[in-house]
Design an enzyme around this catalytic site. Structure first.
Site, PDB file in Angstrom:
ATOM      1  CB  CYS A 120      -0.939  -0.005   1.205  1.00  2.00           C
ATOM      2  SG  CYS A 120      -0.082   0.258   2.747  1.00  2.00           S
ATOM      3  CG  ASP A 143      -0.535   4.857  12.720  1.00  2.00           C
ATOM      4  OD1 ASP A 143      -1.311   4.078  13.286  1.00  2.00           O
ATOM      5  OD2 ASP A 143       0.196   4.513  11.770  1.00  2.00           O
TER       6      ASP A 143
END
Ligand code: EPZ
Length: 425
Positions: free
Chosen positions: A117, A309
């Protein structure tokens, strides 16, 4: 396909409530597979990834319902089709966390390999290693992981560390499978993320016997059955961290409610390091920006280190610091899709291998930019809030994967974010 038009600069102020954690909700939804009957999950955020995961559970034979502000109900009485279809898995890597519970519940599972991804490769070798140690026979066929345990799973001592440290969803898969294995399982180098602790607490509420929660060494005593559960997922620490940076980058002040500051100690440390004020409150904190941001160095690490993140969001803030910062990404070394886009907004970022040198600039300047992965896109929204002029962000669907209508959360605080249809090509 939507775009965001963001008018800046703005200064945010007010109060925002943090939603439930996406990365806790997804494995906990998968855990519902382990028990016959209906589980009820409160605090599950309304995100496209959550809806997609619900669709995936329904393809397995579960019934997934959710009305208005009601908790999500998952009835896993019947698992008629233990197959994770490529069409869904290719859109969301997190789908891999149905592998362990399907194997434990049905004795077999077929899940499409997640593939890569925008943030890099998403290997599952550690997932496979852990499940094989529990007695599963696993092979790959036509891009699918085929896992079988016709005689059931048995407890084992498993080292789950990889070259990038622990694996969050790998720990989730092994823990969920071991919960119904015969005997004791010890998982060494387990992920310690709060979302994994939340999953373990949910499994124990279902009748599992897991200890060492929050530590790198989990001990799971297998039980014959688990029962359905009523459970509330923890607040989303990554959404909370994103809002903290939003206060800082706009030199504003935000009160965060439903935020567990203990889950964000590395982030609070870094924000204070650069001159941002973070004051704890009974159920969250107050974050205030500064006109003089100091530079800093940050390296992403497994929990409790600085979370990958929030790397892109912090980089957007450091782009405005008075001096040079260094950002090193140790979890997903390619996770720098935001660098070129931030440079289009007059940031001065230079990639050097797994590091980015951030030379602080006085102002960011609005520009049309492209969202890529979920957190890089959030960083572009934050940059747009601070940049002078009109920022256009394309492919907003990336943001909707992890943030519930972010414009409806930020505009009441002073943002000017307008969701519009992309112009015809
Ligand atoms: C989870 O992904 C999160 N997703 C990610 O958040 C987060 O970035 C990541 O953990 C790291 O914290 C969910 O929880 C749904 P990993 P996960 O397995 O579990 C390597 C977001 O933005 N690895 O902990 O897939 C891997 O390549 C998302 O919300 C192996 O080598 O990540 C990476 O370098 C993005 N072999 C490192 O470990 C494996 O078998 C950490 O990956 C598995 C992973």
């Amino acid at each position: 396909m939507d775009i965001f038009r963001i008018e800046g600069p703005v200064r945010l102020s007010g109060q925002v409530t943090v939603n439930g954690s996406k990365n806790a909700a997804l494995p906990i939804m998968a855990a519902a597979i382990l028990a016959e009957g209906q589980s009820s999950l409160a605090g599950v955020p309304r995100l496209s990834d959550v809806r997609l995961f619900g669709d995936l559970l329904q393809t397995l034979g579960c019934r997934v319902e959710r009305d208005a502000d009601e908790p999500m109900r998952i009835d896993a009485s019947v698992i008629s089709n233990p197959v994770g279809d490529y069409e869904i898995v290719r859109k969301m890597r997190a789908s891999i966390c149905i592998l362990g519970p399907l194997l434990a519940r049905c004795g077999r599972a077929e899940v499409s390999m997640p593939g890569g991804c925008a943030i890099g490769d998403r290997p599952i070798n550690l997932h496979v290693r852990g499940l094989r140690e529990l007695g599963a026979e696993i092979h790959l066929k036509n891009g699918y992981v085929i896992a079988e345990a016709p005689k059931g799973l048995r407890g084992a001592s498993i080292f789950l560390g990889g070259s990038f440290g622990s694996t969050v969803l790998g720990t989730a898969n092994v823990m969920m499978a071991a919960a119904l294995a015969k005997g004791r399982t010890v998982v060494e180098s387990a992920a310690c993320e709060p979302e994994i602790s939340d999953l373990a607490n949910c499994l124990n509420a279902m009748g599992a016997r897991i200890s060492g929660i929050g530590s790198p060494r989990l001990v799971i005593e297998g039980v014959p059955h688990l029962h359905p559960v009523q459970y509330r997922v923890i607040p989303d620490r990554i959404e909370a961290g994103t809002f903290m940076v939003a206060a800082a980058i706009t030199r504003g002040e935000l009160k965060l409610v439903n935020c567990r500051l203990d889950d964000l100690m590395a982030v609070v440390d870094k924000l204070r390091n650069v001159g941002v004020t973070v004051e704890p409150t009974a159920d969250g904190c107050v974050v205030a920006g500064t006109d003089h941001l100091r530079p800093t160095d940050v390296t992403t690490q497994p929990y409790p280190g600085f979370p990958t993140d929030l790397q892109a969001q912090l980089m957007a803030l450091l782009a405005l610091a008075e001096g040079n910062s260094v950002v090193i990404e140790k979890i997903f070394p390619d996770r720098f899709m935001h660098v070129a886009e931030l440079n289009r907004m007059a940031a001065d970022l230079r990639k050097e291998g797994p590091a980015v040198i951030v030379a602080g600039v006085k102002n960011l300047v609005a520009a049309p930019v492209m969202a890529s992965d979920l957190r890089a896109s959030a960083a572009l929204v934050l940059a747009g809030l601070a940049a002078e002029g009109t920022t256009i962000i394309n492919r907003v669907y990336h943001i909707d994967r992890g943030y519930e209508r972010i414009e409806e959360r930020l505009n009441p605080l002073g943002a000017q974010i307008f969701r519009e249809d992309a112009p015809a090509p």
